[in-house]
Each structure stands twice: as structure tokens, then as C-alpha cells.
Write a protein that holds these residues in place. Sequence first.
Motif, short mmCIF file in Angstrom:
data_model
loop_
_atom_site.label_atom_id
_atom_site.label_comp_id
_atom_site.label_asym_id
_atom_site.label_seq_id
_atom_site.Cartn_x
_atom_site.Cartn_y
_atom_site.Cartn_z
N ALA A 88 0.84 -1.20 0.00
CA ALA A 88 0.00 0.00 0.00
C ALA A 88 0.87 1.25 0.00
O ALA A 88 1.95 1.28 0.60
CB ALA A 88 -0.92 -0.01 1.21
N SER A 89 0.41 2.27 -0.68
CA SER A 89 1.18 3.50 -0.80
C SER A 89 1.08 4.33 0.46
O SER A 89 0.00 4.49 1.04
CB SER A 89 0.71 4.31 -2.01
OG SER A 89 1.37 5.55 -2.06
N THR A 90 2.21 4.87 0.91
CA THR A 90 2.22 5.80 2.04
C THR A 90 2.54 7.21 1.58
O THR A 90 2.67 8.11 2.41
CB THR A 90 3.27 5.35 3.07
OG1 THR A 90 4.56 5.30 2.43
CG2 THR A 90 2.93 3.99 3.63
N ALA A 91 2.68 7.42 0.26
CA ALA A 91 3.04 8.73 -0.29
C ALA A 91 1.99 9.12 -1.33
O ALA A 91 1.36 8.25 -1.94
CB ALA A 91 4.43 8.69 -0.91
N PRO A 92 1.81 10.41 -1.57
CA PRO A 92 0.84 10.85 -2.59
C PRO A 92 1.39 10.63 -4.00
O PRO A 92 2.24 11.39 -4.47
CB PRO A 92 0.67 12.34 -2.27
CG PRO A 92 1.93 12.75 -1.59
CD PRO A 92 2.41 11.55 -0.84
N ILE A 93 0.91 9.59 -4.64
CA ILE A 93 1.35 9.23 -5.98
C ILE A 93 0.11 9.03 -6.84
O ILE A 93 -0.86 8.39 -6.42
CB ILE A 93 2.21 7.96 -5.97
CG1 ILE A 93 3.45 8.14 -5.09
CG2 ILE A 93 2.62 7.55 -7.38
CD1 ILE A 93 4.27 6.88 -4.91
N TRP A 94 0.13 9.59 -8.05
CA TRP A 94 -0.97 9.43 -8.98
C TRP A 94 -0.45 8.81 -10.28
O TRP A 94 0.65 9.14 -10.74
CB TRP A 94 -1.60 10.78 -9.32
CG TRP A 94 -2.43 11.36 -8.20
CD1 TRP A 94 -3.77 11.30 -8.04
CD2 TRP A 94 -1.95 12.14 -7.10
NE1 TRP A 94 -4.17 11.97 -6.91
CE2 TRP A 94 -3.07 12.50 -6.30
CE3 TRP A 94 -0.67 12.56 -6.68
CZ2 TRP A 94 -2.95 13.25 -5.16
CZ3 TRP A 94 -0.56 13.31 -5.54
CH2 TRP A 94 -1.70 13.65 -4.78
N ILE A 95 -1.22 7.90 -10.84
CA ILE A 95 -0.90 7.29 -12.12
C ILE A 95 -2.00 7.68 -13.10
O ILE A 95 -3.16 7.31 -12.91
CB ILE A 95 -0.83 5.75 -12.01
CG1 ILE A 95 0.03 5.33 -10.83
CG2 ILE A 95 -0.32 5.15 -13.32
CD1 ILE A 95 1.48 5.75 -10.93
N ASP A 96 -1.62 8.43 -14.12
CA ASP A 96 -2.58 8.87 -15.13
C ASP A 96 -3.77 9.58 -14.47
O ASP A 96 -4.93 9.37 -14.85
CB ASP A 96 -3.06 7.68 -15.96
CG ASP A 96 -3.64 8.11 -17.31
OD1 ASP A 96 -3.44 9.28 -17.68
OD2 ASP A 96 -4.27 7.28 -17.96
N GLY A 97 -3.47 10.39 -13.46
CA GLY A 97 -4.50 11.16 -12.79
C GLY A 97 -5.28 10.43 -11.73
O GLY A 97 -6.17 11.00 -11.10
N MET A 98 -4.98 9.17 -11.48
CA MET A 98 -5.72 8.38 -10.49
C MET A 98 -4.81 8.10 -9.29
O MET A 98 -3.66 7.73 -9.46
CB MET A 98 -6.18 7.05 -11.11
CG MET A 98 -6.97 6.17 -10.13
SD MET A 98 -7.57 4.65 -10.90
CE MET A 98 -8.76 5.34 -12.07
#
Length: 536
Positions: A373-383
Amino acid sequence: MSRPASSHPVELARPTAPVRRVLRLGTLSAVVAALSGLLLLGVSGWFLTGAAIAGASGLLAVQAFNYLIPSAAIRLLAILRTVSRYGERMLSHKAALTAMADLRSRLFRLLAVQDTRHAPDVSAGEASARLIGDIESLEDLIVRQPTRPGSLAAALAGVALATLSGWLPALLLAGLLVVFPFAVTALSRRLTAAPARVAAEALGELRARYVDMAQARAEIAAYGLVETVLDELAEPLARLDAARQALFRAEAGVAAFQLLYGALAAIAVLATASGGPALAALGLLAATAAIEALAAISRTALRQARVEEGLHRLESLLDLAEPPLPTAPSAPLLAAPLRLGTHDFSPGSHIALLGTSGSGKTLALEAMAGLRASTAPIWIDGMPLAECAEESLRGQFALSAQDAPLLAGSIADNLRLARPGITEDAMHAALTVTCLDERIARLPAGLDTLLGEDGAPLSGGERKRLSLARALLAERPWLLLDEPTEGLDGATERELVRRLGDWLKSTGTGLVLVSHRPHPLSLAQHSLPIDALTRA
């Protein structure tokens, strides 16, 4: 909804049609074996008693006694019992082993296809304990399943034979046979429930620890921790030994109860028999054989608590959702833009994540690869990354991890994991980019060289480069590299960085890089401190 611990093991293992056919044949063999064994004992008792009475009555009685037909019947029954019993054992074990293999495959598939960001946190040792030890606890019931109809048939036949010595002994035997399964099951549960639970927990703990410690065996030996490890294992070993001793005592107690119960049945039949000595002997032995035939029930009851503990430990795995197997995309996916924190990066960008050890760089790479699970703000193709399907992440990112995990198999096997249809030419091209082509060419078996579970005979740096070659072969739009040159000498590092840079330019692949060494950072066009990402 959890699966009840009383689920039938065959239902639990979802046997295939061939397994069910084998079980039916095994059941038929068990019935024939039980009936022939009971008839053999009854006819033998009648024959020996009748022959003894005829011998004591004089020559004329001996001459009138027909011993040919009974002796031929005894021999036939002995052969039939031996053959059918062998068939029942062979068929029941075949069904059990096949069903257990099917169940292990199903559970392994359930674990393998789970989204690792949300799946239960099961270590390699715990998974091994569940797939091996807990499933083995079900095997005994499947092996014994065909014997139950045989036991019932033998018990009914015993009552039928007992009627030859009178209705009263037959009724007494029937009553004792009805009570026996309930009595032996209650006794077995009382004696085995607690030790079976302790044994299952201790054995599962030991299996998990053994597997996990085996992965660190080199470090354990190097730092002289063998005695410390053995001390840690002493406590669960002691619990397992004590529980097994209690189970053995329980088995002895149930066996003694069964012996006394059989003696009671024999005495009851003998005391009430009214058909003469020969038929009384037949009824006595039929009663003994009928109680013995129900021994399968007592053996099953003895192991029921152990089986229920195994089922209980498997419940969390059996209740996992069963998504379809992941499939590789038929065509390369379009590269998606990334947003890391407040920074936007177009497809094909080369980004270096910077920061001190333990600051979360590896966690960010593993989150993009869909491993956690991600603990950082990451977006892939706006999601947001957390809302991205695991399949879409798998299609975008290829990760060469810091620890470079490899399978115990050939070099080619490890490279083929990247995607279906990889040719040897493609493998050699990827190995050339990672400066591993000459090393593999010098090996006698080349690409077919077998690797151990720790990647031997490759060194640590070579294992990392093999992992990198596998990531290149995946042909994903983004390449995630975690310390790709760690363990390399300066000359090899510079050449690897040069070749990798050329490959990135020729393919247009994006790069997210983590490295504490300065030379690989020359591949990056953008540098992003991990602190800026985690603060966003």
C-alpha cells in the motif's frame, strides 16, 4: 463467511471427477475386504470347532464331516481379503494424495493472485506451514474415507452371522454396535481436543520458523547464532513433544477401551448363544470381528481434533477471494504520466528519488509496482495509486528490486517470468545491456544453468543484474530500479550505466531510480527528494 471446521475434507479439497472415481473404487474394495475378513473369521471359527467336535466323536463322525468345501472357502476368502485390502489401501492413498495436491495448488493460486497491497500478511514460513503441515492433517481422513462403508457392511454382516447362534445374541451385538461409535467418539474428543490444538499450533510455529531461518542460514552460521536459534526452537519443540505424548496416551486409552468393548461383545454373544458349540464359536468370532471392523471409526475419531485444528488454520486462506489469474496484456500499454507529490512527469521521464536510508524511497518504488500500500501521494494517469487496479500497475511498471529475488530454476526460467514468448535472442540482448552476457556465456550450460534458491552460482551483483535483465524483458512503460549497481566494481558500473542509458533512449522507457551511488544518478533528468514527496 468462515468455513466451518466440520467441513468434510473431500468437499474442502473439491475433488475432481477422477478422484471421485478412485474413491468409489476404493470404497468397493474396502467393503469387499471387510466382508471377506469377517466371513473368514466366522467360517474359520465354525470350521475349527466343528472339526474338533467331529474328531472327538469318533471315526464315523470324522468321515461324515465335509472339510473340503469349508477349507476351500477359507482359502478363497483369505485371498479375496488380501487382494481387496491391498486395492483399498492403494486406491485410497492415491485419492488422498491427488486431492491434497489439488488443494495445495488451489491454495497456492489463491495466495499468488492476491493483491499484495491488501492480502493477509503471511510470511514464507507461515505459508509453507499452511500448505504442507495443515493440509497433511486432512490426508488421514481421506485415506480412511473408503473404510467407513466397509466398516458398516462388516458390522451388519457380523450381526447377520450372530443370528445363526440365536436372536438374543444378535440383538445384544446390534445394540453394542450402535452405542460403540458414539462412545468412542466422545472418549476420543475428550482425550485429544486440547493436545491436538497445542500440537497443531506448535508444529505450525516450528515449520514457519524453520523456513524463515533457513533463508538466513548463512548469517546464522557466520555470526555464531546456531545455539541461539536452537534455544528459540526449544520451547515450541517441548510443547510439540508434550502434546504428541498426550495424543499417544489418548490413542492407547481408546485402543484399550475398544479391546474391552470387544471382549464385552464376545462374552455377551457367547453367554446367550443357543445354536450349539460350532455356531456359538461362529457368533463369538463374528462379534469380535464386527467390533474390530468399527476400529476405523475410532481411528478417525482420534484424528478428528487434529483435522479440525488444521481446518481452522486454513480458514483464512480458503476464504480469500479468488480473482481470475493475471494475464499479460496482448499489446504494450500506453505509458501513463506520473505525479509524485506536487511534481508531474510525462511518460519517458527519468526521475531519481533522493534521500537518506530508511526515508521511504524503496517503499515508494514497491508501492508503484503494486507490492504494498502506498504511504506517499502518488498518482498514475491522474488516479490515486491506492485506487489503481493491481493489473494496471503491473502493466505500467517493471521493478528490479534491491534484494533481487530469484527462483530456484534455470537462468532462462528466471528471465521468462518477465512475460510470455521471450526468445533466447531477446534474453541475450537483455543480458548484454546488463553486462552479464559474457558471464553467462562462460557457464557450461549457458542459459540453462540451474540456480539455487539463493541464486548460486551467481554473485550478489550478478543476481541484481539478472533481475535487471528480467525487468528490461518485461517491456513495461516505466522501469523501477532500486540500487541497480550495488555490489559492482567501478568499471562494470560505468559500463552498465552507459548501456542502460542507451537502452532507455532507444526504447523511450521511463525510469524511476533509487541509488546512493552517484554514477547511476547520471541517468536521471529530474531529481526529487523523497522528503518533498512525503510532505505533499
